[in-house]
Enzyme design. Structure first.
Site, short mmCIF file in Angstrom:
data_model
loop_
_atom_site.label_atom_id
_atom_site.label_comp_id
_atom_site.label_asym_id
_atom_site.label_seq_id
_atom_site.Cartn_x
_atom_site.Cartn_y
_atom_site.Cartn_z
N ARG A 257 13.85 31.39 -1.26
CA ARG A 257 15.05 30.26 -1.52
C ARG A 257 16.17 30.88 -1.22
NH1 ARG A 257 19.22 28.99 -5.37
NH2 ARG A 257 19.12 26.44 -5.57
N LEU A 258 17.18 30.52 -0.46
CA LEU A 258 18.35 30.94 -0.34
C LEU A 258 19.64 30.09 -0.96
CD1 LEU A 258 18.17 31.35 3.61
CD2 LEU A 258 17.38 32.91 1.88
N ASP A 259 20.04 30.79 -1.88
CA ASP A 259 21.04 30.16 -2.77
C ASP A 259 22.32 29.84 -1.93
OD1 ASP A 259 22.01 29.53 -5.52
OD2 ASP A 259 23.63 31.05 -4.87
N VAL A 261 23.67 28.08 0.56
CA VAL A 261 24.04 28.75 1.95
C VAL A 261 25.43 28.08 2.53
CG1 VAL A 261 21.85 29.18 2.67
CG2 VAL A 261 22.60 26.95 3.21
N GLU A 296 19.29 26.04 -0.20
CA GLU A 296 20.08 25.29 -0.83
C GLU A 296 21.42 25.03 -0.17
OE1 GLU A 296 22.37 24.67 -5.28
OE2 GLU A 296 22.23 26.81 -4.36
N ASP A 322 20.35 14.92 -2.86
CA ASP A 322 20.72 13.67 -2.79
C ASP A 322 19.52 12.65 -3.30
OD1 ASP A 322 23.16 14.12 -1.33
OD2 ASP A 322 22.59 12.90 0.40
N PHE A 323 18.15 13.26 -3.09
CA PHE A 323 17.26 12.53 -3.85
C PHE A 323 17.46 12.82 -5.43
CE2 PHE A 323 13.05 12.99 -5.80
CZ PHE A 323 12.56 11.52 -5.45
N HIS A 325 19.97 13.19 -6.99
CA HIS A 325 21.13 12.52 -7.60
C HIS A 325 20.72 10.90 -7.55
CE1 HIS A 325 22.97 16.33 -7.34
NE2 HIS A 325 23.94 16.07 -6.45
N ASP A 394 19.64 24.18 -11.98
CA ASP A 394 21.17 23.98 -11.83
C ASP A 394 21.44 22.43 -12.43
OD1 ASP A 394 22.56 25.53 -10.37
OD2 ASP A 394 21.69 25.14 -8.46
N ILE A 396 19.81 20.92 -14.84
CA ILE A 396 19.51 21.10 -16.31
C ILE A 396 20.92 22.01 -16.84
CG2 ILE A 396 18.40 21.61 -18.16
CD1 ILE A 396 15.71 20.98 -16.67
#
Length: 595
Positions: A257-259, A261, A296, A322-323, A325, A394, A396
């Site tokens: 998982r790439l933080d 980007v 991400e 988006d999902f 939120h 993130d 939480i």
């Protein structure tokens, strides 16, 4: 053994400093106790220095540039004494893998994000490995580890890591990570690792002493940008690429998982992300098992996950905030900050993200003050490329008190959230403890030994939330060990009500997802959604299955049409009668099948 380092900024030479003898048991030897060996310039590679010296697994070493202090190796595979200590040689072949592994790909997956330091109170790989069996029994397919590179102190989130090729020693170091991966694979679980390429932590970061790893050409929220496009960036890219491939190859990981980007400043024609995805695909072919990259990204750009042959960056999936939120505002009614756009009509926003992925797809964002995003081509883009979730570290941990949805929502609404995540078209992901509605918060915590940095973090956190009306004394102190302790899971909850019932619901939904192909159908264009904003219900069709949720405190009457039988329901629910109306109890949800 050959030692090498890229250090184009060295002028007077580099000395390889070796400790006396090897240190297989991780003792307290330090580089500098043995003889120094001058290194030679590599005539074939500009900026590289090399030296031959006897060494074994565990041998401590470091590099002294231009007569300066001994520094850890930028490509260190182990930092036994933390980021500021000497590096240690790691024999990757020394670990005997117990589990043959052919890999586990992303389509059909159910991911589970966890943090090694709080998944158990022990906070180690070995302790976490002992807790994996319940996840496999739940139906999880992959665990996604938050970053494990070395960082200051013992406890932290991991996003201030340094030594991007090494593993945090308090967790168990590289051998501990291999044992964890081996245990996960033995249970059939894939392992994904969160890696951070957009910045390094402020403490223990010695890369600028070696070369132009950072550039003032661009600026990021963390200061100077990682150098991906300025002079010297070829070697910086090679450093990051090599690190990524080493995680996948040497630790048998299944994906990365790439933080953030979107924070990679890169104006070259061939971007770093394209290089990385191409290299990972090549390694996958070489190893004969699937490997994948999950980004991400805050860009709302479908090109992130579009294959390279079609003009995209070639990453295999991305998180879809988006999902999240839309779902969060529908559940909670919150409307501050970036939730504002979604809160105007949350069920409409949720319906759009279930069918078109991005809420902002060229539409105006009041939070940004401009239009944002680009439409996803639903006819060519498989749904599994986008991850959907109700909670993440993130969403939480970046709240003032680190409160989960369980702090404010009823069990029924938590069940509705689970239903929307686990039956939606996206690849679902859970955050640790979510499956039983854990009441433990997940707060921001650090363990900086430097008192100046510790106070700066503490003050900055309080100042940030004071701007939103919070009293400073109400914000948890990141440096207080109690903050981390509060964030550790309490598994005793899982056997008590209402947690046990919620856990059973997650298990039932995941089993349905695995047993009904309609729930993992990648065709986004086939998803049909109906909703009533005022009555607060939403329903959608996936093949022969119907899903309905009622977020209202009142019963809902949903014109669903002919649906023959109930497959799963949170509250006792009958299928629609002759009038085609589904009568769904308050704060409840149901999955039905045609026929």
């Amino acid at each position: 053994m050959q030692f090498e380092v890229w250090a184009p900024q060295a002028q007077d030479g580099i000395v390889l400093q070796l400790a006396d003898g090897g240190d297989r048991d991780g003792g307290n030897g330090a580089a500098g106790t043995g003889a120094g060996l001058p290194m030679e310039r590599d005539p074939e590679r500009a900026g590289w220095w090399t030296a031959e010296a006897p060494a074994a697994d565990g041998t401590r070493y470091g590099f002294a540039l231009d007569g300066g202090p001994v520094l850890p190796d930028p490509r260190s595979r182990r930092q036994p004494d933390g980021p500021d200590g000497p590096s240690a040689v790691v024999d990757q072949a020394a670990y005997a893998w117990h589990t043959p592994w052919q890999g586990r790909d992303l389509p059909g997956a159910v991911l589970y994000e966890l943090h090694i330091g709080t998944f158990t109170r022990e906070g180690t790989f070995d302790a976490a490995a002992e807790r994996l069996a319940p996840l496999a029994e739940l139906g999880i397919t992959h665990v996604e580890l938050m970053p494990v590179c070395p960082f200051p102190g013992t406890h932290g989130w991991g996003y201030e890591g340094v030594s991007l090729w090494a593993v945090h020693e308090p967790y168990g170091g590289p051998a501990g990570l291999k044992r964890f991966v081996d245990a996960a694979h033995r249970l059939g679980l894939g392992v994904v690792l969160d890696v951070v390429h957009n910045h390094l932590g402020p403490a223990g970061n010695y890369l600028p002493r070696f070369g132009p790893y950072f550039t003032d050409t661009h600026h990021t929220p963390w200061g100077a940008a990682v150098n991906l496009d300025a002079p010297g960036s070829d070697e910086v890219r090679a450093y990051l690429l090599g690190s990524a491939l080493a995680w996948l190859r040497d630790f048998r990981l299944d994906g990365l998982r790439l933080d953030a980007v979107h924070a990679l400043a890169d104006q070259r024609a061939l971007t770093f992300l394209e290089e990385l995805s191409t290299a990972v695909d090549a390694l996958s072919a070489e190893l004969g098992r699937p490997l994948f990259l999950i980004a991400e990204s805050d860009l709302g750009d479908p090109r992130t996950t579009t294959p390279g042959a079609a003009g995209g960056l070639g990453l295999h999936a991305q998180w879809n905030d988006d999902f999240h939120h839309a779902l969060h505002t529908a559940l909670t009614g919150e409307s501050q900050g970036y939730y504002a756009d979604f809160a105007r009509a949350p069920l409409a926003a949720l319906a759009k993200t279930l069918t078109r992925v991005f809420f902002h797809d060229g539409t105006y964002s009041s939070f940004r003050g401009r239009t944002h995003g680009r439409p996803v081509d639903r006819t060519t883009t498989p749904a599994h490329r986008f991850l959907g979730y109700a909670q993440t570290h993130d969403q939480i941990g970046n709240r003032a008190l680190g409160d989960r949805l369980s702090a404010t929502l009823s069990p029924g609404l938590l069940a509705c959230a689970a239903t929307l995540v686990l039956t939606g078209p996206h690849t679902p992901m859970l955050f640790m403890g979510e499956e039983w509605g854990a009441t433990t918060p997940w707060q921001f915590f650090t363990d900086h030994p430097d008192p100046v940095l510790a106070e700066a973090v503490r003050t900055g956190r309080r100042r940030e939330f004071a701007a939103h009306g919070w009293a400073a004394e109400d914000i948890p102190d990141p440096q207080d060990p109690a903050t981390r302790e509060r964030s550790c899971l309490d598994r005793s909850e899982a056997g008590k009500e209402p947690h046990a019932r919620l856990l059973a619901w997650y298990r039932e939904l995941i089993a349905l997802r695995h047993s009904h192909p309609d729930l993992s159908d990648p065709d986004l264009a086939a998803v049909r959604v109906a909703y009533d904003e005022e009555a607060r219900w939403l329903a959608y069709r996936r093949g022969d299955l119907r899903v309905a949720v009622n977020l209202s405190g009142e019963p809902a009457e949903i014109p669903l049409g002919d649906a023959g039988r109930v497959l799963a329901s949170w509250q006792p629910t009958e299928p629609p009668g002759a009038d085609g109306v589904l009568r769904l109890p308050p704060e409840s949800c149901v999955v039905l099948a045609d026929g």
